[in-house]
Design a protein around this motif. Structure first.
Motif, PDB file in Angstrom:
ATOM      1  N   VAL A  96      62.000   8.478  18.494  1.00 56.52           N
ATOM      2  CA  VAL A  96      60.571   8.212  18.319  1.00 56.52           C
ATOM      3  C   VAL A  96      60.373   6.973  17.447  1.00 56.52           C
ATOM      4  O   VAL A  96      59.554   6.087  17.765  1.00 56.52           O
ATOM      5  CB  VAL A  96      59.854   9.424  17.711  1.00 56.52           C
ATOM      6  CG1 VAL A  96      58.419   9.055  17.313  1.00 56.52           C
ATOM      7  CG2 VAL A  96      59.832  10.585  18.700  1.00 56.52           C
ATOM      8  N   MET A  97      61.116   6.874  16.349  1.00 53.98           N
ATOM      9  CA  MET A  97      60.957   5.722  15.457  1.00 53.98           C
ATOM     10  C   MET A  97      61.414   4.418  16.100  1.00 53.98           C
ATOM     11  O   MET A  97      61.016   3.328  15.665  1.00 53.98           O
ATOM     12  CB  MET A  97      61.704   5.982  14.146  1.00 53.98           C
ATOM     13  CG  MET A  97      61.037   7.028  13.276  1.00 53.98           C
ATOM     14  SD  MET A  97      61.790   7.253  11.651  1.00 53.98           S
ATOM     15  CE  MET A  97      63.320   8.085  12.078  1.00 53.98           C
ATOM     16  N   ARG A  98      62.255   4.514  17.136  1.00 56.33           N
ATOM     17  CA  ARG A  98      62.705   3.305  17.854  1.00 56.33           C
ATOM     18  C   ARG A  98      61.690   2.819  18.884  1.00 56.33           C
ATOM     19  O   ARG A  98      61.839   1.722  19.432  1.00 56.33           O
ATOM     20  CB  ARG A  98      64.025   3.579  18.571  1.00 56.33           C
ATOM     21  CG  ARG A  98      65.195   3.984  17.700  1.00 56.33           C
ATOM     22  CD  ARG A  98      65.502   2.967  16.632  1.00 56.33           C
ATOM     23  NE  ARG A  98      66.750   3.251  15.961  1.00 56.33           N
ATOM     24  CZ  ARG A  98      66.910   3.327  14.643  1.00 56.33           C
ATOM     25  NH1 ARG A  98      65.853   3.145  13.853  1.00 56.33           N
ATOM     26  NH2 ARG A  98      68.083   3.577  14.116  1.00 56.33           N
ATOM     27  N   LEU A  99      60.658   3.593  19.176  1.00 56.56           N
ATOM     28  CA  LEU A  99      59.711   3.225  20.226  1.00 56.56           C
ATOM     29  C   LEU A  99      59.057   1.856  20.018  1.00 56.56           C
ATOM     30  O   LEU A  99      58.925   1.085  20.985  1.00 56.56           O
ATOM     31  CB  LEU A  99      58.637   4.304  20.362  1.00 56.56           C
ATOM     32  CG  LEU A  99      59.068   5.613  21.028  1.00 56.56           C
ATOM     33  CD1 LEU A  99      57.904   6.603  21.025  1.00 56.56           C
ATOM     34  CD2 LEU A  99      59.549   5.376  22.454  1.00 56.56           C
ATOM     35  N   PRO A 100      58.616   1.499  18.803  1.00 57.36           N
ATOM     36  CA  PRO A 100      58.012   0.166  18.645  1.00 57.36           C
ATOM     37  C   PRO A 100      58.974  -0.966  19.001  1.00 57.36           C
ATOM     38  O   PRO A 100      58.567  -1.949  19.634  1.00 57.36           O
ATOM     39  CB  PRO A 100      57.636   0.129  17.154  1.00 57.36           C
ATOM     40  CG  PRO A 100      57.460   1.557  16.776  1.00 57.36           C
ATOM     41  CD  PRO A 100      58.512   2.295  17.558  1.00 57.36           C
ATOM     42  N   LEU A 101      60.213  -0.849  18.604  1.00 61.75           N
ATOM     43  CA  LEU A 101      61.197  -1.884  18.936  1.00 61.75           C
ATOM     44  C   LEU A 101      61.411  -1.966  20.439  1.00 61.75           C
ATOM     45  O   LEU A 101      61.462  -3.061  21.013  1.00 61.75           O
ATOM     46  CB  LEU A 101      62.519  -1.589  18.225  1.00 61.75           C
ATOM     47  CG  LEU A 101      63.647  -2.602  18.438  1.00 61.75           C
ATOM     48  CD1 LEU A 101      63.252  -3.963  17.874  1.00 61.75           C
ATOM     49  CD2 LEU A 101      64.935  -2.106  17.777  1.00 61.75           C
ATOM     50  N   ALA A 102      61.509  -0.811  21.078  1.00 60.23           N
ATOM     51  CA  ALA A 102      61.692  -0.787  22.532  1.00 60.23           C
ATOM     52  C   ALA A 102      60.496  -1.407  23.242  1.00 60.23           C
ATOM     53  O   ALA A 102      60.649  -2.199  24.181  1.00 60.23           O
ATOM     54  CB  ALA A 102      61.907   0.648  23.009  1.00 60.23           C
ATOM     55  N   ALA A 103      59.283  -1.060  22.792  1.00 62.78           N
ATOM     56  CA  ALA A 103      58.082  -1.607  23.419  1.00 62.78           C
ATOM     57  C   ALA A 103      57.967  -3.110  23.194  1.00 62.78           C
ATOM     58  O   ALA A 103      57.494  -3.848  24.074  1.00 62.78           O
ATOM     59  CB  ALA A 103      56.844  -0.902  22.869  1.00 62.78           C
ATOM     60  N   ALA A 104      58.392  -3.575  22.033  1.00 65.48           N
ATOM     61  CA  ALA A 104      58.311  -5.009  21.729  1.00 65.48           C
ATOM     62  C   ALA A 104      59.266  -5.831  22.586  1.00 65.48           C
ATOM     63  O   ALA A 104      58.920  -6.921  23.057  1.00 65.48           O
ATOM     64  CB  ALA A 104      58.605  -5.242  20.252  1.00 65.48           C
ATOM     65  N   LEU A 105      60.472  -5.323  22.801  1.00 65.90           N
ATOM     66  CA  LEU A 105      61.492  -6.099  23.501  1.00 65.90           C
ATOM     67  C   LEU A 105      61.496  -5.895  25.012  1.00 65.90           C
ATOM     68  O   LEU A 105      62.075  -6.707  25.742  1.00 65.90           O
ATOM     69  CB  LEU A 105      62.873  -5.756  22.944  1.00 65.90           C
ATOM     70  CG  LEU A 105      63.139  -6.153  21.493  1.00 65.90           C
ATOM     71  CD1 LEU A 105      64.556  -5.791  21.102  1.00 65.90           C
ATOM     72  CD2 LEU A 105      62.893  -7.649  21.276  1.00 65.90           C
ATOM     73  N   ALA A 106      60.853  -4.823  25.483  1.00 69.39           N
ATOM     74  CA  ALA A 106      60.920  -4.490  26.913  1.00 69.39           C
ATOM     75  C   ALA A 106      60.546  -5.650  27.833  1.00 69.39           C
ATOM     76  O   ALA A 106      61.235  -5.895  28.831  1.00 69.39           O
ATOM     77  CB  ALA A 106      60.038  -3.272  27.197  1.00 69.39           C
ATOM     78  N   PRO A 107      59.482  -6.418  27.532  1.00 73.11           N
ATOM     79  CA  PRO A 107      59.140  -7.507  28.450  1.00 73.11           C
ATOM     80  C   PRO A 107      60.178  -8.626  28.494  1.00 73.11           C
ATOM     81  O   PRO A 107      60.131  -9.476  29.397  1.00 73.11           O
ATOM     82  CB  PRO A 107      57.807  -8.037  27.878  1.00 73.11           C
ATOM     83  CG  PRO A 107      57.264  -6.910  27.066  1.00 73.11           C
ATOM     84  CD  PRO A 107      58.464  -6.242  26.486  1.00 73.11           C
ATOM     85  N   LEU A 108      61.086  -8.660  27.537  1.00 74.24           N
ATOM     86  CA  LEU A 108      62.080  -9.738  27.466  1.00 74.24           C
ATOM     87  C   LEU A 108      63.410  -9.366  28.118  1.00 74.24           C
ATOM     88  O   LEU A 108      64.330 -10.187  28.153  1.00 74.24           O
ATOM     89  CB  LEU A 108      62.340 -10.106  25.999  1.00 74.24           C
ATOM     90  CG  LEU A 108      61.115 -10.525  25.177  1.00 74.24           C
ATOM     91  CD1 LEU A 108      61.529 -10.796  23.741  1.00 74.24           C
ATOM     92  CD2 LEU A 108      60.436 -11.733  25.781  1.00 74.24           C
ATOM     93  N   ILE A 109      63.529  -8.150  28.598  1.00 75.76           N
ATOM     94  CA  ILE A 109      64.811  -7.687  29.134  1.00 75.76           C
ATOM     95  C   ILE A 109      64.973  -8.188  30.567  1.00 75.76           C
ATOM     96  O   ILE A 109      64.481  -7.600  31.514  1.00 75.76           O
ATOM     97  CB  ILE A 109      64.924  -6.152  29.070  1.00 75.76           C
ATOM     98  CG1 ILE A 109      64.691  -5.663  27.645  1.00 75.76           C
ATOM     99  CG2 ILE A 109      66.291  -5.703  29.573  1.00 75.76           C
ATOM    100  CD1 ILE A 109      65.665  -6.182  26.632  1.00 75.76           C
TER     101      ILE A 109
END
Length: 271
Positions: free
Chosen positions: A58-71
């Protein structure tokens, strides 16, 4: 569903729940760690591995959401390579004692295979990514070598905060060491593993696209805020004051980068 729709939904979930994700979860996590250590929780809940893994995800969700468009393919390949490397170096460390020194897990952090948590990349990779992103915000004009070196220094500070608290609550043990039970060899090992991981991340992402995303995404380092709250509070309980001071230094870095965002604490973003 289309990828852009999934990414937008994830970002919306994070924005709508910033306080819960970045503050409530780490505060509750620190409380559960301490009460588990003190024997105040029922056995089924104390250091429950699935609860630990769920809270971390759950705490990793912001990082995942931030980087997702760059993958893209290059970024995905880099992240897969770092993931594979993290499993390999951890397995070598658990079985041989190299490069971190002799250690073993005392608590199962989710499912385990050959003494290594299956969810290891969820614990390790974001620490490196957060360090790299913070350096990118604080010193955007650094050269490639300078960015790698500075990111590695932040990774080392992150582990100087993490390991004393993790040892204190019984996640793992080194059998003793001069820094709150942690040996110097652990940090030598982190320099090695961190260098490999940071270098892979440097070449996995397009620097301009990453800088643009960081400028546009207000919650990109909320996961780092969670880290500071969780492990700073846990270290404070055990009196690991050097580690607490280093956690405070990371908080200052986040504030200077304008990413210790007070919207996280319940106030709307300016404008």
């Amino acid at each position: 569903m289309r990828r852009d729709a999934v990414e937008a939904t994830l970002a919306e979930v994070v924005l709508d729940n910033r306080f819960t994700i970045a503050v409530v979860f780490p505060v509750v996590g620190a409380a559960l760690f301490v009460t588990s250590h003190e024997g105040l929780l029922p056995d089924w809940l104390a250091m429950n591995p699935l609860a630990v893994l769920f809270g971390t995800l759950v705490m990793r969700l912001p990082l995942a959401a931030a980087l997702a468009p760059l993958i893209d393919r290059r970024a995905a390949a880099g992240l897969v390579a770092v993931t594979a490397y993290s499993y390999l170096i951890e397995f070598v460390g658990v079985t041989t004692g190299w490069p971190y020194g002799e250690f073993h897990y005392q608590t199962e952090l989710g499912p385990m295979i050959a003494g290594v948590p299956v969810g290891l990349p969820v614990f390790f990779l974001p620490l490196v990514l957060n360090s790299y992103l913070l350096v990118g915000l604080l010193a955007p004009r650094l050269s490639t070598a300078g960015r790698i070196g500075a990111s590695l220094a932040v990774v080392l500070v992150v582990d100087l905060v993490l390991d004393p608290a993790a040892v204190a609550i019984g996640f793992w043990t080194y059998g003793g060491g001069p820094y709150y039970g942690v040996p110097v060899s652990n940090y030598v090992g982190w320099v090695l593993s961190g260098f490999v991981a940071v270098t892979a991340i440097e070449y996995a992402f397009d620097a301009d696209a990453l800088a643009a995303r960081l400028a546009d995404c207000e919650f990109a380092l909320d996961d780092f805020v969670s880290f500071v709250v969780l492990w700073g509070a846990t270290n404070a309980y055990f009196g690991n004051w050097v580690a607490v001071g280093l956690a405070a230094a990371l908080a200052v870095g986040l504030i200077r980068a304008d990413r210790f965002d007070f919207a996280v604490f319940g106030r709307g973003s300016p404008g």
